[in-house]
Structure formats: C-alpha cells, structure tokens
Design a protein around this motif. Structure first.
Motif, short mmCIF file in Angstrom:
data_model
loop_
_atom_site.label_atom_id
_atom_site.label_comp_id
_atom_site.label_asym_id
_atom_site.label_seq_id
_atom_site.Cartn_x
_atom_site.Cartn_y
_atom_site.Cartn_z
N GLY A 17 0.78 -1.27 0.11
CA GLY A 17 0.05 0.06 0.09
C GLY A 17 0.82 1.18 0.04
O GLY A 17 0.45 2.40 -0.71
N PHE A 18 1.94 1.47 0.67
CA PHE A 18 2.55 2.41 0.65
C PHE A 18 4.15 2.36 0.12
O PHE A 18 5.14 2.89 0.32
CB PHE A 18 3.19 2.73 2.32
N LYS A 19 3.97 1.71 -0.97
CA LYS A 19 5.29 1.30 -1.79
C LYS A 19 5.49 2.92 -2.30
O LYS A 19 5.04 3.46 -3.01
CB LYS A 19 5.05 0.52 -2.87
N GLY A 20 6.80 3.22 -2.09
CA GLY A 20 7.53 4.51 -2.62
C GLY A 20 7.33 5.38 -1.60
O GLY A 20 7.99 6.62 -1.96
N ASP A 21 6.74 5.18 -0.54
CA ASP A 21 6.35 6.30 0.38
C ASP A 21 7.09 5.69 1.65
O ASP A 21 6.57 5.18 2.51
CB ASP A 21 5.15 6.77 0.56
N ALA A 22 8.52 5.82 2.16
CA ALA A 22 9.24 5.32 3.07
C ALA A 22 8.72 5.63 4.48
O ALA A 22 8.59 5.07 5.44
CB ALA A 22 10.72 5.57 2.88
N GLU A 23 8.56 7.12 4.61
CA GLU A 23 7.94 7.73 5.71
C GLU A 23 6.69 7.10 6.05
O GLU A 23 6.51 6.53 7.25
CB GLU A 23 7.62 9.23 5.79
N LEU A 24 5.62 7.07 5.41
CA LEU A 24 4.26 6.37 5.76
C LEU A 24 4.43 4.83 5.93
O LEU A 24 4.00 4.44 6.95
CB LEU A 24 3.30 6.45 4.63
N LEU A 25 5.41 4.25 5.43
CA LEU A 25 5.72 2.99 5.54
C LEU A 25 6.23 2.60 6.78
O LEU A 25 5.96 1.73 7.84
CB LEU A 25 6.47 2.23 4.71
N ASN A 26 7.26 3.39 7.13
CA ASN A 26 7.92 3.64 8.74
C ASN A 26 6.68 3.68 9.88
O ASN A 26 6.92 3.11 10.97
CB ASN A 26 8.82 4.48 8.55
N GLN A 27 5.81 4.68 9.62
CA GLN A 27 4.99 4.88 10.44
C GLN A 27 3.83 3.78 10.63
O GLN A 27 3.54 3.42 11.78
CB GLN A 27 3.90 6.35 10.15
N ALA A 28 3.67 3.11 9.44
CA ALA A 28 2.73 1.94 9.52
C ALA A 28 3.46 0.89 10.43
O ALA A 28 2.61 0.14 11.28
CB ALA A 28 2.41 1.54 8.21
N LYS A 29 4.74 0.60 10.18
CA LYS A 29 5.49 -0.45 10.87
C LYS A 29 5.30 -0.02 12.49
O LYS A 29 5.11 -1.16 13.32
CB LYS A 29 6.85 -0.53 10.53
N ILE A 30 5.42 1.10 12.82
CA ILE A 30 5.26 1.36 14.32
C ILE A 30 3.81 1.06 14.94
O ILE A 30 3.77 0.53 15.69
CB ILE A 30 5.48 2.93 14.52
N GLY A 31 2.87 1.54 14.11
CA GLY A 31 1.56 1.15 14.44
C GLY A 31 1.24 -0.53 14.50
O GLY A 31 0.56 -1.11 15.53
N ILE A 32 1.94 -1.25 13.63
CA ILE A 32 1.90 -2.53 13.52
C ILE A 32 2.44 -3.21 14.57
O ILE A 32 1.74 -4.16 15.53
CB ILE A 32 2.18 -3.16 12.31
N PHE A 33 3.69 -2.68 15.03
CA PHE A 33 4.42 -3.38 16.35
C PHE A 33 3.61 -3.08 17.61
O PHE A 33 3.67 -3.90 18.22
CB PHE A 33 5.67 -2.69 16.36
N VAL A 34 3.19 -1.76 17.62
CA VAL A 34 2.60 -1.33 18.87
C VAL A 34 1.27 -2.05 19.12
O VAL A 34 0.84 -2.49 19.98
CB VAL A 34 2.22 0.15 19.08
N GLY A 35 0.41 -2.15 18.07
CA GLY A 35 -0.93 -2.97 18.00
C GLY A 35 -0.72 -4.36 18.25
O GLY A 35 -1.34 -5.25 18.91
N SER A 36 0.20 -5.12 17.59
CA SER A 36 0.52 -6.56 17.85
C SER A 36 0.88 -6.70 19.05
O SER A 36 0.61 -7.79 19.66
CB SER A 36 1.41 -6.91 16.55
N ILE A 37 1.89 -5.81 19.62
CA ILE A 37 2.27 -6.15 21.08
C ILE A 37 1.12 -6.20 22.10
O ILE A 37 0.99 -6.83 22.72
CB ILE A 37 3.60 -5.28 21.41
N VAL A 38 0.44 -5.01 22.10
CA VAL A 38 -0.61 -4.73 22.92
C VAL A 38 -2.05 -5.91 22.81
O VAL A 38 -2.35 -6.35 23.77
CB VAL A 38 -1.46 -3.38 22.59
N ALA A 39 -2.08 -6.29 21.55
CA ALA A 39 -3.24 -7.27 21.26
C ALA A 39 -2.45 -8.65 21.79
O ALA A 39 -3.44 -9.24 22.43
CB ALA A 39 -3.28 -7.34 19.71
N GLY A 40 -1.29 -9.08 21.62
CA GLY A 40 -0.73 -10.20 22.09
C GLY A 40 -0.88 -10.25 23.68
O GLY A 40 -1.20 -11.24 24.21
N LEU A 41 -0.54 -8.96 24.51
CA LEU A 41 -0.34 -9.26 25.75
C LEU A 41 -2.08 -9.27 26.32
O LEU A 41 -1.85 -10.07 27.28
CB LEU A 41 0.26 -7.77 26.36
#
Length: 459
Positions: free
Chosen positions: A413-437
């Motif tokens: 989805g964010f191919k070519g937009d490194a900033e948005l992709l980085n923000q998306a990864k942060i959201g994925i990390f935080v969401g996955s960690i919180v959901a897992g806990l």
C-alpha cells in the motif's frame, strides 16, 4: 464430540494441530529474534540496512531475466512460496478439515469476516486521504505464527476446540488477505501475461482432474506462472498483480487425492511384507533377491503414494516457511526507524500509527467476538462446550497480532513512501504487542475461570 473427548479421539484429532502449532510456535521465536535484529540494525545504521536489502540481484538465462533488489526477491519470491503453502492449507481445510462443512466452518468464517470488516471500518473512520488511505487493508491481517505461538505458551490448559478455532480463523483470514491483495493492491496490468498465466493454470487444473501427480510438471509450470505474474505490471516487475497470488492459485491445482487409497494401504503393505517373507532366502544373506527387491519397491510405492501431493508438499514446506522464510521476511521488512538521524525530526507515533494500532487491537477484538456471538445467536454456528465468551475475546485479541501479514500489505500500500511505511510499521508493532499481551493475560484468566466452573464428577 465423543471422539474428541475420548483418549483415542483426542490423539487422532489433536496430533495434526499440535504438530502445526509446534511448527509455528518454534518459528515465532525466530521471528522475534529477526525482528529485534532488524529494528536494532535500522536504528544503529539506517543507511546500511536499507542499502543492503535494496542492493540489486539478478538472474538471467536465454529464456528469462529477473533483476530485483534483495527485498523484492524476498517479498515477491520467497513470500510466493509462503502463500503457496497458505493456499495448500486453505484447500486442505475446505476439502477435509475444519472448513469442510458449513456447520464446522460457519463459526471461524463469521469470526474472520468480523475480524476483517470491523478493523477496516475503524481505520476508515480516521478519514485519511491520499496515499495514507491505501492502508485500510493493514489491520485486517492476522499473523498465524505469532498468534499460535502465544497460544502455545498457555500449554494444555487451552481446549483443543479453541486451538482449532484460532487456526481455522487465521486460515480464512489469510484467504481474505489474498483476495484483498489481488483486487486492491495490484498496479496497471499487462493482460497478455496474465492470459498466458491463466491458460497454464487451466493446464494444471486439467492435470489435477486427471490425477496426474508428477510434481515436476507442477513445479515447472508453476515457476512460469509466477514469472508471468511478476512481469504482469506495465511499469516492470512487481508493479502488476502481485506474484504471491500466483502461489495461492498454483496451490489450488495441486492434487489432493492419493494414488493409493487409505482403505487399500494396509492390505498392500501386508501383501508386500508377506511376499518378502515368503521368498526363499538367497545363498548370500547379505544380498536381497530380485523378488524381495520387487516386494520392497511395492511397499515403498504404497508408503509414498498413500500421501497426496498436497499433504506431502505441505508437510515438507512447513519447516522451511516457519524457520526460514518468515524470519528472513521480518529481517528484511521489520526495520522500523525509531531514531531519526540528520536534519529535522519526525514524530515516532503519528495519527497513522495510532489508527493502525487501534484498528488491530479494538477492531479485531470486537469484530471477531461480536460476529462469533452473532453467528451463535442466529443459530448458524455452535460455540464449543466449556468455552466462555471471555475466552473468545482473548482469542480475538490474539487475532489482532498482524505483524508479518500486516507489514506485507503495508509494503504494497505504501510502496514508494518510506515515511508512511515506517509509521505503519510502528503502528503494527504497537498494535500487535498490545493485542498479544491482552490476549495472553485475558485467556490465562478466563481459562482458569472456566476450569474452576467445571462441574465436579464422581465415579
């Protein structure tokens, strides 16, 4: 349910799922290690991390030529193998697994639909425009490796029915992700390539219907189909219909019928052993006679052919996927930048990150639980006995661990937009960690509560 409750039935039904969960739980540890390495590497030396994974690597012959960066080889090549195995699992489950009948499939299918629709709706409520609006598919994904890995930490306290439910839900979720990638995350298409690929898929389908089981045919034509999908973009490799879709479509053509029927297997084995034993021994007991060799060949053929190509390939690839492909994917794609070097600064946690994290945790939790409850309430499905809705909510939170699948969709989805992709990864990390806990501790509490409420039986 009597078979499940009996000792023999528990072994017969439970063993495949226990092996399946063991594979992915062992792989989830490697995923964590690979992710940690990627994050540390990306923040210590951001330039070398991205330069390494984007360094070009090409393969050229007289027939074909592919030149891509290492990350694209992983995302378009190795992940095609991952989706191929996903396709095999989907086909097996619909033919003879937990999705083979409407009664069995209705609960995980309804749960998976809720786990996709609600997170997408929550993400869209944030009102993103432009490129950010393409991230709506990110929170709909479930990472089967991590979710089953965390579930395995609770050990034998988790009822088999809940393990089966989460596995089936994740498989249906994967099917939904495949459809979304195919329909919404493709680029401008070269229809000539896709038409040729379609004709080759028809050839493999005919081979399947005729029960042709020579895997060399499926491998050779499968590689050509993957190559055609890879080249299907007008702007070059990787810009068309994503090559991983080819993996799923090829998987659907793999024969699921064995050459030697299960009912014939024991009879053929006994016949071969009897023939082997009845042959007069040779003068040199260290050397088998020709008749003994023929008997052994018949036994080997029966052992090999009682397992369908679908089951054989799936079994062979599980270790490769969970112990190599997914950790390598995480190493190449999970390098989120938390420390920004150079001029200026950038927020670590943005509205996009928040939207993804919120949609993964709340969307999956509410969507899976509510749609499961609705299916039971309408009489379409039956809730497993001795499993509370609180336990289902815990499983639903585990479904909010998006990680590899979410990162994969974000990279599209964010191919070519490194900033948005980085923000998306942060959201994925935080969401996955919180959901897992949330999922782990809620399940731990609810399972103990369910055990305490079991009626005491006397013999």
């Amino acid at each position: 349910m009597s078979e499940i409750q009996s000792g023999t039935g528990r072994r017969r039904l439970g063993d495949p799922f226990q092996k399946f969960i063991k594979f992915f739980s062992s792989g989830s540890a490697l995923l964590m290690i690979a992710t940690a390495i990627a994050v540390i590497w990306a923040n210590v030396d951001h330039d070398s991390y991205h330069h390494f994974w984007h360094s070009p690597f090409g393969i050229s012959t007289e027939i074909f030529s592919v030149n891509m960066g290492l990350m694209h080889w992983i995302n378009d090549g190795l992940m095609a193998i991952f989706f191929f195995v996903v396709g095999l699992e989907i086909k097996r489950e619909f033919l003879a697994g937990e999705l083979s009948s409407f009664k069995q499939a209705s609960l995980p299918i309804f749960a998976a639909i809720g786990g996709m629709v609600v997170p997408i709706a929550l993400y869209m409520m944030f009102g993103f425009e432009g490129t950010a609006s393409k991230g709506w598919g990110i929170p709909m994904a479930t990472d089967i490796a991590f979710s089953l890995g965390i579930l395995s930490l609770l050990g034998k306290r988790v009822p088999l029915a809940l393990k089966v439910f989460l596995t089936a839900l994740a498989i249906v979720d994967d099917l939904g992700a495949v459809l979304v990638i195919a329909l919404f995350y493709g680029g401008d298409l070269n229809w000539t390539y896709l038409m040729v690929a379609g004709l080759l898929l028809i050839v493999l389908t005919i081979a399947n219907l005729r029960n042709i089981q020579d895997l060399k045919i499926y491998t050779f034509l499968g590689f050509i189909i993957w190559y055609l999908f890879l080249q299907s973009g007008v702007d070059g490799p990787g810009s068309g219909l994503h090559a991983t879709i080819a993996g799923v479509l090829i998987a659907f053509t793999i024969p699921a019928r064995p050459k030697v029927h299960i009912n014939e297997f024991l009879a053929r084995i006994k016949s071969g052993l009897t023939r082997f034993d009845s042959v007069p021994k040779s003068a040199n007991e260290r050397v088998l006679t020709d008749d003994q060799l023929y008997a052994i060949n018949d036994v080997e053929y029966s052992v090999k052919k009682v397992q369908s190509p679908l089951q054989y390939i799936e079994h062979q690839f599980h270790g490769f996927i969970s112990l190599f492909v997914l950790p390598l994917f995480a190493l190449a794609n999970a390098g989120v930048t938390l420390i920004h070097h150079g001029e200026g600064s950038s927020e670590v946690f943005t509205t996009l990150s928040l939207a993804i994290a919120f949609s993964l945790v709340v969307g999956k939790g509410l969507g899976i639980t509510f749609f499961s409850w609705l299916a039971v309430r309408l009489g379409i499905a039956v809730k497993p006995k001795r499993s509370s809705w609180l336990s289902f909510l815990g499983l639903a939170f585990l479904g909010g661990i998006g990680f590899t699948m979410s990162i994969f969709i974000a990279s599209l989805g964010f191919k070519g937009d490194a900033e948005l992709l980085n923000q998306a990864k942060i959201g994925i990390f935080v969401g996955s960690i919180v959901a897992g806990l949330f999922g782990f501790y809620l399940l731990k509490y609810s399972l103990k509560k369910d055990e305490d409420q079991k009626p005491i039986t006397t013999k």
